[in-house]
Design a protein around this motif. Structure first.
Motif, PDB file in Angstrom:
ATOM      1  N   LEU A  30       0.827  -1.207   0.000  1.00 56.02           N
ATOM      2  CA  LEU A  30       0.000   0.000   0.000  1.00 56.02           C
ATOM      3  C   LEU A  30       0.861   1.256   0.000  1.00 56.02           C
ATOM      4  CD1 LEU A  30      -2.743  -1.142   2.538  1.00 56.02           C
ATOM      5  CD2 LEU A  30      -3.157  -0.483   0.152  1.00 56.02           C
ATOM      6  N   ASN A  31       1.949   1.253   0.787  1.00 61.14           N
ATOM      7  CA  ASN A  31       2.819   2.427   0.846  1.00 61.14           C
ATOM      8  C   ASN A  31       3.613   2.622  -0.441  1.00 61.14           C
ATOM      9  OD1 ASN A  31       2.239   3.666   3.281  1.00 61.14           O
ATOM     10  ND2 ASN A  31       3.668   2.415   4.460  1.00 61.14           N
ATOM     11  N   VAL A  32       4.029   1.523  -1.074  1.00 62.30           N
ATOM     12  CA  VAL A  32       4.753   1.622  -2.341  1.00 62.30           C
ATOM     13  C   VAL A  32       3.840   2.134  -3.445  1.00 62.30           C
ATOM     14  CG1 VAL A  32       5.854   0.260  -4.152  1.00 62.30           C
ATOM     15  CG2 VAL A  32       6.489  -0.106  -1.781  1.00 62.30           C
ATOM     16  N   MET A 107      12.249   4.416   0.671  1.00 62.50           N
ATOM     17  CA  MET A 107      11.690   3.103   0.352  1.00 62.50           C
ATOM     18  C   MET A 107      10.372   3.219  -0.411  1.00 62.50           C
ATOM     19  SD  MET A 107      12.344   0.862   3.825  1.00 62.50           S
ATOM     20  CE  MET A 107      11.463  -0.535   3.118  1.00 62.50           C
ATOM     21  N   PHE A 108       9.657   4.315  -0.181  1.00 60.45           N
ATOM     22  CA  PHE A 108       8.335   4.470  -0.772  1.00 60.45           C
ATOM     23  C   PHE A 108       8.247   5.647  -1.743  1.00 60.45           C
ATOM     24  CE2 PHE A 108       7.899   3.014   3.707  1.00 60.45           C
ATOM     25  CZ  PHE A 108       7.620   1.691   3.435  1.00 60.45           C
ATOM     26  N   GLN A 109       9.382   6.354  -1.956  1.00 58.63           N
ATOM     27  CA  GLN A 109       9.337   7.547  -2.806  1.00 58.63           C
ATOM     28  C   GLN A 109      10.327   7.502  -3.961  1.00 58.63           C
ATOM     29  OE1 GLN A 109       9.817  10.959  -0.222  1.00 58.63           O
ATOM     30  NE2 GLN A 109       7.990  10.473   0.983  1.00 58.63           N
ATOM     31  N   VAL A 110      11.502   6.906  -3.759  1.00 51.92           N
ATOM     32  CA  VAL A 110      12.532   6.823  -4.798  1.00 51.92           C
ATOM     33  C   VAL A 110      12.248   5.591  -5.649  1.00 51.92           C
ATOM     34  CG1 VAL A 110      14.990   6.603  -5.282  1.00 51.92           C
ATOM     35  CG2 VAL A 110      14.205   7.995  -3.334  1.00 51.92           C
ATOM     36  N   LEU A 111      12.187   5.760  -6.965  1.00 51.82           N
ATOM     37  CA  LEU A 111      11.721   4.704  -7.861  1.00 51.82           C
ATOM     38  C   LEU A 111      12.456   3.380  -7.660  1.00 51.82           C
ATOM     39  CD1 LEU A 111       9.854   3.828 -10.119  1.00 51.82           C
ATOM     40  CD2 LEU A 111      11.555   4.689 -11.767  1.00 51.82           C
ATOM     41  N   ILE A 115      10.668  -0.055  -6.358  1.00 51.94           N
ATOM     42  CA  ILE A 115      10.595  -1.299  -7.132  1.00 51.94           C
ATOM     43  C   ILE A 115      11.104  -2.471  -6.293  1.00 51.94           C
ATOM     44  CG2 ILE A 115      11.532  -2.521  -9.130  1.00 51.94           C
ATOM     45  CD1 ILE A 115      11.504   0.169 -10.618  1.00 51.94           C
ATOM     46  N   LEU A 116      12.230  -2.264  -5.585  1.00 49.43           N
ATOM     47  CA  LEU A 116      12.797  -3.321  -4.747  1.00 49.43           C
ATOM     48  C   LEU A 116      11.840  -3.680  -3.607  1.00 49.43           C
ATOM     49  CD1 LEU A 116      15.128  -5.181  -3.968  1.00 49.43           C
ATOM     50  CD2 LEU A 116      16.123  -3.272  -2.671  1.00 49.43           C
ATOM     51  N   PHE A 123       6.401 -10.805  -3.262  1.00 52.45           N
ATOM     52  CA  PHE A 123       6.803 -12.209  -3.136  1.00 52.45           C
ATOM     53  C   PHE A 123       6.403 -12.765  -1.761  1.00 52.45           C
ATOM     54  CE2 PHE A 123      10.097 -15.250  -1.728  1.00 52.45           C
ATOM     55  CZ  PHE A 123       9.855 -16.266  -2.647  1.00 52.45           C
ATOM     56  N   LEU A 124       6.707 -12.029  -0.707  1.00 50.92           N
ATOM     57  CA  LEU A 124       6.400 -12.495   0.646  1.00 50.92           C
ATOM     58  C   LEU A 124       4.900 -12.489   0.909  1.00 50.92           C
ATOM     59  CD1 LEU A 124       9.311 -10.747   2.582  1.00 50.92           C
ATOM     60  CD2 LEU A 124       9.101 -13.167   1.976  1.00 50.92           C
TER      61      LEU A 124
END
Length: 213
Positions: A30-32, A107-111, A115-116, A123-124
């Motif tokens: 959700l954050n991504v 983690m949630f703003q830089v492309l 993606i990572l 996956f998890l």
């Protein structure tokens, strides 16, 4: 409902691990903001529109679907049904609060980081869905609709499930949500993931040997 045959320690552990894990990794998805599963897409779209917690919307929407489940699919109701519909949304809400407060914003703003984070979380999340499903302790009301329609009208399950996912997506869009690629990916990969992880679980727990006897 709540048959004692299914209430063994391994199944309960699998179910709660899956439910808690789904809530945790759903918060990252959700954050991504690259998309979530179809049910969460609808529920989160309504939550954003109404300014209510996702957990509250998930309980309300699942409660609506619980009515036909009580009439036509009581065999699909078990401990996991209640745990799924009441816990995942609030776990995700709480984890999002912690992530936004304590984790790096990158983690949630830089492309690249998004993606990572998305790939690992997706996956998890799929593994946790598979753990929950393979515990065989009930179906969440949202998912039970496709099963009941398939059984009641003697239709193949996969086309019914795809149609149900399409309706959830359409509902999310009508509620103001933006459709992202992960929603489509999850709609296509949940089934195979459940099957693959289920084989591993059965091997670890010795269920496959039991079935062979």
């Amino acid at each position: 409902m709540f048959s004692k045959e299914k209430m063994n320690k391994d199944s309960i552990i699998l179910m709660f691990t899956g439910v808690i894990g789904m809530g945790i990794f759903l918060s990252f998805l959700l954050n991504v903001d690259f998309g979530v599963d179809t049910a969460t897409f609808l529920n989160n779209s309504i939550a954003v529109r109404t300014h209510l917690p996702l957990g509250t919307i998930m309980i309300l929407m699942n409660s609506i679907c619980l009515v036909p489940q009580l009439i036509f699919g009581r065999d699909l109701i078990h401990l996991g049904t209640i745990a799924n519909m009441t816990m995942i949304g609030y776990i995700a809400d709480f984890c999002r609060f912690l992530e936004n407060r304590y984790l790096p914003a990158a983690m949630f703003q830089v492309l690249g980081w998004r993606i990572l984070t998305f790939a690992v979380s997706l996956f998890l999340f799929l593994i946790c869905v598979a753990l929950y499903m393979n515990a065989d302790l009930g179906q969440v009301p949202f998912d039970s609709i496709a099963i009941m329609v398939s059984r009641g009208f003697h239709l193949p399950f996969m086309p019914v499930r795809m149609a149900w996912d399409f309706l959830l997506i359409a509902g999310g869009i009508l509620a103001g949500g933006r459709l992202h690629i992960a929603t489509v990916i999850l709609a296509l990969t949940v089934g195979p993931a459940v099957t693959a992880v289920g084989k591993v679980i059965n091997r670890i727990l010795g269920r496959d040997q039991a079935l062979d006897k």
